[in-house]
Design an enzyme around this catalytic site. Structure first.
Site, mmCIF file in Angstrom:
data_model
loop_
_atom_site.group_PDB
_atom_site.id
_atom_site.type_symbol
_atom_site.label_atom_id
_atom_site.label_comp_id
_atom_site.label_asym_id
_atom_site.label_seq_id
_atom_site.Cartn_x
_atom_site.Cartn_y
_atom_site.Cartn_z
ATOM 1 N N HIS A 321 0.822 -1.212 0.000
ATOM 2 C CA HIS A 321 0.000 0.000 0.000
ATOM 3 C C HIS A 321 0.857 1.265 0.000
ATOM 4 C CE1 HIS A 321 0.824 0.947 4.239
ATOM 5 N NE2 HIS A 321 0.614 -0.340 4.529
ATOM 6 N N CYS A 339 3.401 -4.654 6.632
ATOM 7 C CA CYS A 339 3.021 -4.428 5.238
ATOM 8 C C CYS A 339 4.221 -3.991 4.409
ATOM 9 C CB CYS A 339 1.935 -3.362 5.160
ATOM 10 S SG CYS A 339 0.337 -3.888 5.809
#
Length: 420
Positions: A321, A339
């Site tokens: 992301h 992440c």
């Protein structure tokens, strides 16, 4: 002596019907029969252990067709269900009896076409319609994902309506779950547990492949009291082979299309204590906006962030992301909570580049390895031999022929927590 024409035909050399769902042909036939020899109605010569149109047959008992008297013999029999699938049977050497050699399907209507020959060689025909009683206990199957376009890493899933643990019953089920692909590949089902199966090729699916998944289980006997139920087929297509390889050690993501590098992106991955999982992951979904909080993963340092261009790779909340707050560390250090973060522009590019089913592989992280089944699709991390050992048909060749619920169903809230 019969008054029918004394036209001698060539007898079939015996009926051997191939298994269910494959077309069948007698190895002989009456090819020398004159075109003018119209078959007579052999109704008075043929009987069956289930009277035509009078009662339904027990699918646990074989269907048997016999010829009456000594003036005729059976030369050929074909039995098909409503969809045109053949059921196996055998003809006795003297042509007096034919019977099925595999169980009938429950709740099924069969058309049985019988060919005879009388003592003078005249051909006869008789068609029987046989219906079997329905089953009280049915096993239904749901295939996943839904029909559509996917990446080359997308496994096929089958979710059963109830658990099945008996090895013989599993073999019956697995034999009836068909995966056809063009081009053809080597692949196999793997039993995740009593209710879930996954199918994958030995390697990733080919680019621009077509994959058709269907079941022949409906009506099929699985155990003494359990019969197969319906299943909706699915049809998948793959696009280009897209692979994103994240090197947590060099802090770079390399994106390949059909084996050729198309982009290299500076990234940051999980910091110590939140190390990103190593291994092959399959993209589960894409969300243009996600709110990520520290409470969702129990992080000690507080955060509550709006996150854009989020591409999900695990159910526990690992994404690729946009992370504009860490641009200074991207390409140099790992500072995320698990992440893979990148600039907003790179994240938008990646989001638009990939599709569900594409591959994201992480290497050189200090994190644990991606598990096979409990946190997304880690299927590709299992060695092929081990994968094959999870098949109920592991001693048989595993290929698709040419030609369960999507993503393991609805996850609970704990498995859906996002992490940054």
């Amino acid at each position: 002596m019969s008054n029918r024409p004394r036209t001698r035909t060539v007898l079939s050399c015996g009926l051997l019907l191939v298994p269910l769902a494959v077309s069948a042909t007698a190895c002989g036939g009456s090819s020398s029969e004159p075109l003018s020899a119209k078959p007579y109605d052999a109704a008075d010569q043929i009987s069956a252990n289930t009277p035509d149109g009078k009662q339904k047959a027990d699918p646990d008992k074989p269907l048997e067709v016999t010829v009456k008297g000594d003036e005729a013999r059976i030369t050929d029999v074909t039995a098909t269900d409503a969809s045109g699938r053949y059921i196996s049977g055998e003809l006795s050497a003297d042509g007096r009896r034919w019977r099925t050699t595999v169980p009938l399907a429950a709740g099924t209507r069969y058309t049985v076409r019988v060919s005879t020959e009388d003592e003078d060689g005249a051909p006869g025909r008789k068609t029987l319609v046989v219906e079997t009683t329905d089953a009280d206990d049915r096993l239904s199957v749901k295939f996943g994902p839904d029909s559509g376009d996917y990446g080359v890493g997308q496994p096929v899933t089958a979710e059963l309506s109830k658990p099945v643990n008996d090895p013989k019953a599993r073999a019956v089920i697995e034999s009836a779950l068909k995966v056809d692909s063009a081009p053809r590949v080597e692949g196999s089902w793997h039993w995740v547990d009593g209710k879930s199966l996954h199918f994958r090729p030995k390697d990733y699916w080919p680019a621009h492949a077509t994959i058709a998944v269907h079941s022949n289980l409906d009506g099929l006997k699985i155990t003494k009291k359990l019969y197969g139920g319906p299943a909706k087929p699915v049809r998948l297509t793959t696009g280009d082979r897209i692979e994103a390889i994240t090197d947590a050690g060099s802090h770079q993501m390399t994106v390949l299309r059909n084996g050729k590098e198309v982009n290299t992106i500076p990234v940051t991955t999980g910091k110590p204590g939140y190390d990103t999982r190593n291994g092959v992951k399959v993209i589960l979904g894409k969300e243009s906006f996600v709110r990520m909080t520290s409470a969702s993963i129990g992080a000690s340092d507080f955060y509550d962030l709006p996150v854009y261009w989020a591409t999900r790779v695990t159910w526990s909340g690992e994404y690729v992301h946009a992370a504009p707050w860490s641009v200074g560390s991207q390409g140099a250090a790992n500072v995320s909570h698990g992440c893979t973060g990148m600039s907003t522009g790179n994240a938008e590019w990646f989001f638009n580049m990939v599709r569900v089913g594409d591959i994201v592989k992480v290497v050189n992280s200090d994190g644990e390895s991606m598990t096979a089944f409990d946190n997304g699709f880690g299927d590709w991390n299992m060695p092929w031999k081990e994968w094959r050992d999870g098949s109920a048909l592991k001693n048989k060749a595993s290929t698709t022929t040419g030609a369960a619920e999507q993503q393991r169903g609805t996850a609970d809230a704990a498995r859906l927590r996002p992490q940054v």
